[in-house]
Design an enzyme around this catalytic site. Structure first.
Site, mmCIF file in Angstrom:
data_model
loop_
_atom_site.group_PDB
_atom_site.id
_atom_site.type_symbol
_atom_site.label_atom_id
_atom_site.label_comp_id
_atom_site.label_asym_id
_atom_site.label_seq_id
_atom_site.Cartn_x
_atom_site.Cartn_y
_atom_site.Cartn_z
ATOM 1 N N LYS A 41 2.406 9.652 4.391
ATOM 2 C CA LYS A 41 1.775 10.532 3.406
ATOM 3 C C LYS A 41 0.249 10.379 3.475
ATOM 4 C CE LYS A 41 2.620 6.747 0.265
ATOM 5 N NZ LYS A 41 3.587 6.097 -0.610
ATOM 6 N N ARG A 135 7.771 5.053 -12.448
ATOM 7 C CA ARG A 135 6.982 6.123 -11.845
ATOM 8 C C ARG A 135 7.974 7.242 -11.544
ATOM 9 N NH1 ARG A 135 3.332 4.632 -6.627
ATOM 10 N NH2 ARG A 135 5.317 5.105 -5.657
ATOM 11 N N TYR A 251 -32.225 6.548 -1.998
ATOM 12 C CA TYR A 251 -32.267 6.989 -3.397
ATOM 13 C C TYR A 251 -32.537 5.816 -4.323
ATOM 14 C CZ TYR A 251 -30.426 11.602 -2.213
ATOM 15 O OH TYR A 251 -30.256 12.865 -1.719
ATOM 16 N N MET A 299 -24.796 10.751 0.487
ATOM 17 C CA MET A 299 -23.574 11.526 0.717
ATOM 18 C C MET A 299 -23.190 11.548 2.199
ATOM 19 S SD MET A 299 -22.744 15.505 -0.214
ATOM 20 C CE MET A 299 -23.181 15.312 -1.935
HETATM 21 C C1 LIG Z 1 3.866 4.844 -0.202
HETATM 22 C C2 LIG Z 1 5.268 4.430 -0.307
HETATM 23 C C3 LIG Z 1 5.798 3.480 0.570
HETATM 24 C C4 LIG Z 1 4.927 2.665 1.522
HETATM 25 O O1 LIG Z 1 4.302 1.641 0.793
HETATM 26 P P1 LIG Z 1 3.281 0.586 1.474
HETATM 27 O O2 LIG Z 1 2.924 -0.317 0.359
HETATM 28 O O3 LIG Z 1 2.127 1.389 1.972
HETATM 29 O O4 LIG Z 1 4.012 -0.077 2.571
HETATM 30 C C5 LIG Z 1 7.155 3.235 0.521
HETATM 31 N N1 LIG Z 1 7.941 3.873 -0.382
HETATM 32 C C6 LIG Z 1 7.467 4.769 -1.262
HETATM 33 C C7 LIG Z 1 8.374 5.413 -2.227
HETATM 34 C C8 LIG Z 1 6.106 5.067 -1.264
HETATM 35 O O5 LIG Z 1 5.624 5.933 -2.162
#
Ligand SMILES: *Cc1c(COP(=O)(O)O)cnc(C)c1O
Length: 348
Positions: A41, A135, A251, A299
């Site tokens: 992701k 969550r 800056y 930036m």
């Molecule tokens: C992001 C995520 C992972 C991976 O977690 P890491 O700590 O980056 O290894 C695994 N399972 C779910 C549901 C996640 O959201």
């Protein structure tokens, strides 16, 4: 007008594919009898799915986890839809139709999502149960619902809140997950993220889901011997200048020269993920020379002290890449440091 090819960029992010391959294989080995998936992701944690996904696929990964449906199309350039799982699940008919058309498998998180998936025609899905992170995921008390029992669940999964810590919460979550396993007829089970892999055999089940450690993060000290750096960012010098004692840089004039100083202006700034809090006390590297960052991060630019390195316009400098060190110095998590890498890098 036809736009000619873009000239080479002044920001480069080298992805060490061999290190990424070795990291997945190490995590797969550390997962015992379970197979390691890959959380990719957020554009593979900022590194770019176009490099990361084919590399992980060739290493042996067969399951790729995304959060948003918008992340799916670039990943389908490299793997079959059935190898892709979307953690947010299908929230409406449009998403369910997209899942069906692509063969991508949704992770069902709630009773609403379960009903919607059944109504849209059902079929293979994954199921997330909440074991204590509060969550995403169904509560244990919801698993007997007919909408859940009607699902065709491939992987039943849950997510650990504190796997990197030595805390009773891990065993508590394991216990809740085991109760869920008894109530859902799933083909496969999955609980551990990167740090969870190091909690041992009881946490491995059929599949683990590492993310950060694939990309060089060390969320658990025991991983340090197994994981190599993957991302190597570099930035070009746009201009060099000589300044005199009393001259201020950047800056708000937070750095003032005490001696005649040769300064290089380097093409990375907070818009590229080099945040202000990462500048203070840090340095870039050119071969054996260390070039301290001077003043505020802008930036698009930072200034560094050239010293006696001989660095000149056009040279590429190495940015800090040790995630643990950057994290300790800046207070940012290793996850944040990677995922904020901007899209002005040429990911090579
Ligand atoms: C992001 C995520 C992972 C991976 O977690 P890491 O700590 O980056 O290894 C695994 N399972 C779910 C549901 C996640 O959201």
């Amino acid at each position: 007008m036809t736009i000619p090819d873009e000239p080479p960029r002044s920001l480069r992010l080298r992805i060490d594919r061999a290190a990424l391959t070795a990291n997945w294989r190490a995590l797969d080995r550390l997962s015992g009898n379970a197979i390691a998936g890959a959380a990719v992701k957020a554009d593979a944690y900022g590194l770019g799915v176009d490099v990361a996904v084919p590399t992980l696929r060739d290493a042996g990964a067969r399951h790729f986890f995304l959060a948003h449906w918008s992340e799916v199309p670039p990943v389908l350039e490299h793997v079959e839809g059935s190898a892709v799982c979307v953690l947010f699940g299908t929230r409406n008919a449009d998403e369910a139709a997209f899942a069906r058309a692509t063969g991508v498998i949704p992770v069902i998180n709630s009773l609403n999502q379960a009903q919607l998936w059944n109504e849209s025609g059902g079929g293979t899905c994954h199921l997330m149960v909440d074991s204590g992170i509060n969550r995403l995921g169904l509560a244990l008390s919801e698993l007997a619902d007919p909408a859940v029992q009607a699902l065709d669940v491939d992987i039943l999964m849950s997510h650990l809140a504190s796997a990197e810590d030595d805390t009773p919460q891990n065993a508590q979550q394991l216990g809740v997950f085991q109760e869920a396993v008894a109530q859902v007829g799933a083909r496969r089970l999955s609980l551990a993220n990167s740090a969870g892999i190091m909690l041992g055999h009881d946490y491995h089940f059929d599949m683990t889901r590492p993310g950060i450690a694939l990309f060089g993060g060390i969320p658990h000290p025991d991983l340090a011997n197994h994981i190599a750096q993957v991302a190597y960012p570099r930035a070009a010098v746009i201009q060099t200048r000589d300044i005199s004692p009393g001259d201020a840089v950047g800056y708000n004039a937070t750095w003032v020269a005490e001696h005649p100083t040769r300064v290089a202006i380097v093409s990375i700034g907070y818009a590229d993920g080099f945040l202000r809090m990462m500048g203070k006390g840090s340095a870039l590297q050119h071969e054996e020379h260390t070039l301290p960052v001077l003043g505020r991060v802008s930036m698009d630019m930072i200034a560094v002290d050239v010293g006696n390195s001989g660095v000149k316009d056009g040279d590429f400098l190495d940015l800090p890449g040790d995630l643990g060190k950057i994290s300790r110095r800046s207070g940012l998590s290793q996850y944040e440091i990677l995922t904020i890498l901007g899209d002005r890098f040429d990911r090579e």
